[in-house]
Design a protein around this motif. Structure first.
Motif, PDB file in Angstrom:
ATOM      1  N   PHE A 139       2.100   0.327  -6.398  1.00  0.00           N
ATOM      2  CA  PHE A 139       0.930  -1.319  -6.287  1.00  0.00           C
ATOM      3  C   PHE A 139       0.542  -1.179  -4.768  1.00  0.00           C
ATOM      4  CE2 PHE A 139       3.184  -2.273  -9.413  1.00  0.00           C
ATOM      5  CZ  PHE A 139       2.404  -2.746 -11.044  1.00  0.00           C
ATOM      6  N   ILE A 140      -1.593  -0.573  -5.010  1.00  0.00           N
ATOM      7  CA  ILE A 140      -2.127  -0.842  -3.808  1.00  0.00           C
ATOM      8  C   ILE A 140      -2.717  -2.136  -3.926  1.00  0.00           C
ATOM      9  CG2 ILE A 140      -4.292   0.659  -4.799  1.00  0.00           C
ATOM     10  CD1 ILE A 140      -4.406   1.436  -1.854  1.00  0.00           C
ATOM     11  N   PHE A 141      -2.922  -3.318  -3.121  1.00  0.00           N
ATOM     12  CA  PHE A 141      -3.541  -4.592  -3.662  1.00  0.00           C
ATOM     13  C   PHE A 141      -5.331  -3.861  -2.708  1.00  0.00           C
ATOM     14  CE2 PHE A 141       0.280  -5.241  -2.453  1.00  0.00           C
ATOM     15  CZ  PHE A 141       1.007  -6.880  -2.553  1.00  0.00           C
ATOM     16  N   LYS A 142      -5.437  -4.387  -4.493  1.00  0.00           N
ATOM     17  CA  LYS A 142      -6.796  -4.466  -3.915  1.00  0.00           C
ATOM     18  C   LYS A 142      -7.568  -5.934  -3.603  1.00  0.00           C
ATOM     19  CE  LYS A 142      -8.659  -0.678  -5.922  1.00  0.00           C
ATOM     20  NZ  LYS A 142      -9.213  -0.075  -5.585  1.00  0.00           N
ATOM     21  N   SER A 143      -7.069  -6.883  -3.263  1.00  0.00           N
ATOM     22  CA  SER A 143      -7.067  -7.956  -2.674  1.00  0.00           C
ATOM     23  C   SER A 143      -5.902  -8.916  -2.671  1.00  0.00           C
ATOM     24  CB  SER A 143      -8.373  -8.542  -3.599  1.00  0.00           C
ATOM     25  OG  SER A 143      -7.776  -8.998  -4.733  1.00  0.00           O
ATOM     26  N   ASP A 144      -5.812 -10.078  -2.259  1.00  0.00           N
ATOM     27  CA  ASP A 144      -4.974 -10.564  -2.005  1.00  0.00           C
ATOM     28  C   ASP A 144      -4.300 -10.902  -2.951  1.00  0.00           C
ATOM     29  OD1 ASP A 144      -5.025 -10.664   0.606  1.00  0.00           O
ATOM     30  OD2 ASP A 144      -5.936 -12.789   0.521  1.00  0.00           O
ATOM     31  N   SER A 145      -5.027 -10.780  -4.615  1.00  0.00           N
ATOM     32  CA  SER A 145      -4.123 -11.399  -5.685  1.00  0.00           C
ATOM     33  C   SER A 145      -4.508 -10.419  -6.567  1.00  0.00           C
ATOM     34  CB  SER A 145      -5.339 -13.011  -6.357  1.00  0.00           C
ATOM     35  OG  SER A 145      -6.654 -12.298  -6.190  1.00  0.00           O
ATOM     36  N   ILE A 146      -4.764  -8.732  -6.464  1.00  0.00           N
ATOM     37  CA  ILE A 146      -5.182  -8.751  -7.158  1.00  0.00           C
ATOM     38  C   ILE A 146      -4.372  -6.614  -6.526  1.00  0.00           C
ATOM     39  CG2 ILE A 146      -6.334  -6.476  -8.496  1.00  0.00           C
ATOM     40  CD1 ILE A 146      -8.276  -9.157  -9.032  1.00  0.00           C
ATOM     41  N   LYS A 147      -3.640  -5.708  -7.513  1.00  0.00           N
ATOM     42  CA  LYS A 147      -2.892  -4.307  -7.198  1.00  0.00           C
ATOM     43  C   LYS A 147      -2.843  -4.147  -8.204  1.00  0.00           C
ATOM     44  CE  LYS A 147       0.937  -7.124  -6.951  1.00  0.00           C
ATOM     45  NZ  LYS A 147       1.737  -7.923  -6.302  1.00  0.00           N
ATOM     46  N   GLU A 148      -2.634  -2.851  -8.470  1.00  0.00           N
ATOM     47  CA  GLU A 148      -3.624  -1.573  -9.131  1.00  0.00           C
ATOM     48  C   GLU A 148      -1.976  -1.122  -8.808  1.00  0.00           C
ATOM     49  OE1 GLU A 148      -7.803  -0.359  -9.577  1.00  0.00           O
ATOM     50  OE2 GLU A 148      -7.913  -2.893 -10.418  1.00  0.00           O
ATOM     51  N   VAL A 149      -2.043   0.242 -10.694  1.00  0.00           N
ATOM     52  CA  VAL A 149      -0.996   0.581 -10.521  1.00  0.00           C
ATOM     53  C   VAL A 149      -1.355   2.198  -9.716  1.00  0.00           C
ATOM     54  CG1 VAL A 149       0.400   2.579 -11.973  1.00  0.00           C
ATOM     55  CG2 VAL A 149       0.798   0.360 -12.927  1.00  0.00           C
ATOM     56  N   ARG A 150      -0.920   3.175  -9.004  1.00  0.00           N
ATOM     57  CA  ARG A 150      -1.689   3.576  -8.108  1.00  0.00           C
ATOM     58  C   ARG A 150      -0.142   5.288  -7.770  1.00  0.00           C
ATOM     59  NH1 ARG A 150      -5.995   4.810  -7.505  1.00  0.00           N
ATOM     60  NH2 ARG A 150      -6.179   2.334  -6.319  1.00  0.00           N
ATOM     61  N   LEU A 151       0.866   4.808  -8.244  1.00  0.00           N
ATOM     62  CA  LEU A 151       1.812   5.508  -8.643  1.00  0.00           C
ATOM     63  C   LEU A 151       3.243   5.692  -9.752  1.00  0.00           C
ATOM     64  CD1 LEU A 151       3.370   7.481  -5.960  1.00  0.00           C
ATOM     65  CD2 LEU A 151       5.218   6.804  -7.702  1.00  0.00           C
ATOM     66  N   ILE A 152       2.782   6.031 -10.730  1.00  0.00           N
ATOM     67  CA  ILE A 152       4.035   5.765 -11.952  1.00  0.00           C
ATOM     68  C   ILE A 152       5.335   7.415 -11.967  1.00  0.00           C
ATOM     69  CG2 ILE A 152       4.014   5.791 -14.163  1.00  0.00           C
ATOM     70  CD1 ILE A 152       0.878   5.917 -14.286  1.00  0.00           C
ATOM     71  N   GLU A 153       6.717   7.292 -11.863  1.00  0.00           N
ATOM     72  CA  GLU A 153       7.677   8.078 -11.852  1.00  0.00           C
ATOM     73  C   GLU A 153       8.581   7.102 -12.690  1.00  0.00           C
ATOM     74  OE1 GLU A 153      10.481  10.265  -9.518  1.00  0.00           O
ATOM     75  OE2 GLU A 153       9.910   8.640  -8.145  1.00  0.00           O
ATOM     76  N   ILE A 154       8.370   8.143 -13.563  1.00  0.00           N
ATOM     77  CA  ILE A 154       9.859   7.663 -14.710  1.00  0.00           C
ATOM     78  C   ILE A 154      11.137   8.156 -14.544  1.00  0.00           C
ATOM     79  CG2 ILE A 154       8.494   6.527 -16.798  1.00  0.00           C
ATOM     80  CD1 ILE A 154       8.317   8.876 -18.943  1.00  0.00           C
ATOM     81  N   LYS A 155      11.916   8.145 -15.505  1.00  0.00           N
ATOM     82  CA  LYS A 155      13.708   9.587 -15.473  1.00  0.00           C
ATOM     83  C   LYS A 155      14.132   8.754 -16.634  1.00  0.00           C
ATOM     84  CE  LYS A 155      15.216   7.517 -11.272  1.00  0.00           C
ATOM     85  NZ  LYS A 155      15.984   7.351 -10.018  1.00  0.00           N
TER      86      LYS A 155
END
Length: 146
Positions: A64-80
Motif C-alpha cells: 500500500f502507498i500512503f495517500k494521507s495519515d489515515s488512507i493507504k491504497e493498493v499499489r502492488l498485488i502478488e499472488i501464489k
C-alpha cells in the motif's frame, strides 16, 4: 508502447475483487485481516511511504502507498499458491501458459518474456506471470523496476 499498455493494465486489472486504488479498509472488508502487517517505511526510490500486508494463508501479498495519515491504497498485488483468486481475464495460479498468452495477447511484451515469465506491459508497470512447467506459479501486478 508496452509501458503505456502496462499502466493501463495496472489501472483496470483485478485479482478477485482486489485492484489498484482500493484502501486498506476496503481490502480488509473483502478478504479479512492480514496474517502480518509490516511497519510503514519510506521508499528511497520515490520518497513515498509504503506498508506491506501479508495474507500468507491465502497466498496474497499487497503493498500500500500512503495517500494521507489515515488512507493507504493498493499499489502492488502478488499472488501464489494457495490463492484461488483469478484475474479479470480468468487467469489464476495453475492456469496454462497458453491461456495467459491468449488472454493478454495484445499486452505481451515478447522482448521481456521468456519460458520462466510472461510480461504483459513492461517492468515499469503491468503484470508478470511467473511460469513453471508451462503453468502460472505466481502473478505480480505493479512495477518491478526501480
Amino acid at each position: 508502447m508496452f509501458t503505456n499498455k502496462g499502466f493501463d493494465l495496472m489501472k483496470t486489472e483485478s485479482i478477485g475483487a482486489i485492484k489498484f486504488g482500493l484502501t486498506a479498509k476496503q481490502v480488509i472488508e473483502l478478504i479479512g485481516e492480514p496474517d502480518e502487517i509490516e511497519e510503514p517505511f519510506n521508499s528511497e526510490v520515490d520518497g513515498e511511504t509504503y506498508q506491506h500486508f501479508y495474507y500468507k494463508s491465502k497466498g496474497v501479498f499487497l503493498s500500500f502507498i500512503f495517500k494521507s495519515d489515515s488512507i493507504k491504497e493498493v499499489r502492488l498485488i502478488e499472488i501464489k499458491a494457495p490463492c484461488s483468486l483469478k484475474t479479470s481475464r480468468k487467469i489464476g495460479i495453475g492456469s496454462a501458459e497458453s491461456e495467459v498468452m491468449n488472454a493478454y495477447k495484445e499486452y505481451i511484451n515478447n522482448e521481456l518474456s521468456d519460458s520462466s515469465e510472461i510480461v504483459a506491459g513492461s517492468f515499469y508497470g503491468g503484470i508478470v506471470f511467473s511460469i513453471e512447467n508451462h503453468k502460472v506459479k505466481s502473478i505480480y501486478i505493479g512495477a518491478t523496476a526501480d
